[in-house]
Design an enzyme around this catalytic site. Structure first.
Site, PDB file in Angstrom:
ATOM      1  N   LYS A 150       6.971 -13.566  31.982  1.00 22.15           N
ATOM      2  CA  LYS A 150       6.242 -13.017  32.470  1.00 22.15           C
ATOM      3  C   LYS A 150       4.820 -13.081  31.890  1.00 22.15           C
ATOM      4  CE  LYS A 150       4.020  -8.873  34.334  1.00 22.15           C
ATOM      5  NZ  LYS A 150       3.924  -7.845  35.311  1.00 22.15           N
ATOM      6  N   HIS A 151       4.805 -13.081  30.037  1.00 17.99           N
ATOM      7  CA  HIS A 151       3.887 -12.999  29.630  1.00 17.99           C
ATOM      8  C   HIS A 151       4.258 -14.480  28.562  1.00 17.99           C
ATOM      9  CE1 HIS A 151       3.086  -9.209  30.917  1.00 17.99           C
ATOM     10  NE2 HIS A 151       4.398  -8.373  30.799  1.00 17.99           N
TER      11      HIS A 151
ATOM     12  N   TYR B 274      -5.228  -9.741  33.737  1.00 20.89           N
ATOM     13  CA  TYR B 274      -4.269 -11.084  33.320  1.00 20.89           C
ATOM     14  C   TYR B 274      -3.600 -12.310  34.021  1.00 20.89           C
ATOM     15  CZ  TYR B 274      -0.321  -7.813  34.326  1.00 20.89           C
ATOM     16  OH  TYR B 274       0.274  -7.037  35.260  1.00 20.89           O
TER      17      TYR B 274
ATOM     18  N   GLU C 141      10.118 -10.510  29.422  1.00 20.77           N
ATOM     19  CA  GLU C 141       8.811 -10.717  28.301  1.00 20.77           C
ATOM     20  C   GLU C 141       8.107 -11.695  28.446  1.00 20.77           C
ATOM     21  OE1 GLU C 141       6.252  -7.589  27.950  1.00 20.77           O
ATOM     22  OE2 GLU C 141       8.084  -6.979  29.443  1.00 20.77           O
TER      23      GLU C 141
ATOM     24  N   TRP D 105       1.718  -9.784  24.863  1.00 20.37           N
ATOM     25  CA  TRP D 105       0.568  -9.675  25.981  1.00 20.37           C
ATOM     26  C   TRP D 105      -0.891 -10.723  25.326  1.00 20.37           C
ATOM     27  CZ3 TRP D 105       1.133  -5.068  28.780  1.00 20.37           C
ATOM     28  CH2 TRP D 105       2.134  -4.326  29.229  1.00 20.37           C
TER      29      TRP D 105
ATOM     30  N   HIS E  78       8.124  -3.518  24.030  1.00 23.48           N
ATOM     31  CA  HIS E  78       7.881  -3.227  24.859  1.00 23.48           C
ATOM     32  C   HIS E  78       7.194  -5.393  24.747  1.00 23.48           C
ATOM     33  CE1 HIS E  78       6.063  -2.609  29.522  1.00 23.48           C
ATOM     34  NE2 HIS E  78       6.856  -3.835  29.337  1.00 23.48           N
TER      35      HIS E  78
END
Ligand SMILES: *[C@@H]1O[C@H](CO)[C@@H](O)[C@H](O)[C@H]1NC(C)=O
Ligand SMILES: *[C@@H]1O[C@H](CO)[C@@H](O)[C@H](O)[C@H]1NC(C)=O
Length: 366
Positions: free
Chosen positions: A117-118, A68, A114, A60, A57
């Site tokens: 966003k992270h 977060y 991913e 993070w 996935h």
């Protein structure tokens, strides 16, 4: 392979989340996202990836308390992950194409999501650290390190060694799944189940020594309770069997404030003297949720909830299916400065304040 040897971090720096004084060099100390999670999917309907592998996935950087940040740095966002990885290491791209799968078939969009966003939230991946700003080196390192950590976390094999294999004939307990994974990984992971009590996610938690580039991870127990799985009767559905109908990805309804009168109107403010606005709650392929009213997408801007036509990229919520409560950045607490009177519209803010509540989804679907 050229590693970013230009970043040499002093070993004397504390482990992430363990500092007792300010650490100045955030290229060598991950902050505020000092908890690193390697998260994996078990996607069985539709199935993605090999039938005997969990898939990636993301990687993070969560805060030390399990909340977060997201989309931290617009200037770091990318829209060409495949091209970047291809330019650095084509074998890595092939590995990602096998093990880092989007359930709707658009792997590139999951990878961009991913990283944007992270990945943009890692202080130690900032382009100003060493040579990380050159040729998208930081993007390449993010994916290389995610795949490398994933390769050391063979969830399928660890479960199989404990006799826990995908089957339609029996179910498992939460304790047996978690203890099988804990005995191999060294700490208790989070496990997630869908609305059918079928396991579909696992998250492994770490603290970090130095820069992410050093890959010096120290396993820690989960900061998130595995409460989406009930303690018994957990299904582990084979990837070959498409027996489960996925939950409707989108639902219409309205948003109430727990313990309070009134509800949200279409601009995202709190109102007590009219009808509730209709909202659409949509689940993305990553599992996050977006919220939209007739006015437009909703976002959380400087902690304030706002929905309107000026919002171009919606905030990504999580959603607790059991309690129907919206979760933002890992927390459920929202507040307002006062209770609205008459036709007053009051701003709703993330975190604690004068009047506290959670945001409760009320579906109009049958
Ligand atoms: C840990 O370091 C960060 C980054 O310098 C700082 O903001 C934070 O206050 C520090 N924590 C403690 C307890 O000193
Ligand atoms: C990816 O996109 C960035 C920004 O648009 C560009 O600078 C870079 O050259 C691209 N990389 C590759 C390998 O295409």
């Amino acid at each position: 392979m050229a590693l970013s040897s230009s970043i040499a971090c002093p070993l004397s720096l504390p482990l992430s989340c363990s500092n007792t004084t300010t650490v100045e060099d955030l290229c060598c100390f991950e902050y505020p996202g000092g908890t690193v999670l390697q998260t994996q999917f078990w996607d069985y309907d539709p199935a993605t990836g090999p039938s005997d592998k969990w898939t990636v996935h993301g990687l993070w950087p969560d805060n030390c308390d399990g909340t977060y940040e997201q989309y931290c740095d617009k200037s770091m966002e990318v829209s060409n992950v495949s091209a970047i990885i291809q330019a650095h290491d084509s074998a890595l791209l092939a590995e990602m194409q096998t093990y880092w799968k989007d359930y709707q078939g658009d792997d590139e969009s999951l990878w961009e999501h991913e990283f944007n966003k992270h990945g943009t939230c890692y202080s130690t991946l900032k382009p100003t650290c060493g040579n990380l700003g050159e040729n998208n080196e930081n993007v390449y390192q993010y994916f290389r390190i995610a795949m490398n950590l994933y390769s050391k976390l063979p969830t399928y094999d660890w479960l199989a060694e404990a006799g826990i294999v995908p089957t339609n004939d029996k179910t498992y307990t939460k304790d047996e799944i978690i203890s099988a994974l804990k005995s191999k990984s060294g700490a208790e992971p989070y496990i997630g189940c869908n609305s059918d009590n079928a396991i579909d996610e696992v998250w492994y938690f770490y603290h970090l020594q130095g820069s992410l580039l050093g890959e010096d991870f120290v396993a820690i127990d989960t900061l998130t309770s595995s409460k989406s799985c009930s303690s018994t009767g957990i299904k582990y559905v084979p990837k070959s069997s498409n027996t489960v109908t996925p939950a409707s990805p989108s639902s219409t309804g309205y948003v109430k404030l727990t313990g309070q009168n009134g509800c949200l109107i279409k601009n995202g403010k709190w109102y007590v003297s009219g009808t509730c606005a209709t909202y659409t709650l949509t689940q993305l392929s990553t599992g996050s949720y977006t919220l939209k009213s007739k006015a437009g997408w909703c976002t959380i801007d400087s902690k304030t909830l706002h929905c309107g036509s000026d919002v171009s990229s919606p905030f990504e919520f999580e959603f607790d299916i059991d309690s129907q409560i919206l979760v933002a950045n890992g927390g459920t607490q929202f507040s307002a400065a006062n209770v609205p009177t008459g036709t007053e519209q009051v701003e709703v803010t993330q975190g604690e304040g004068a009047v506290n509540f959670e945001l409760q989804w009320n579906s109009w679907d049958c």
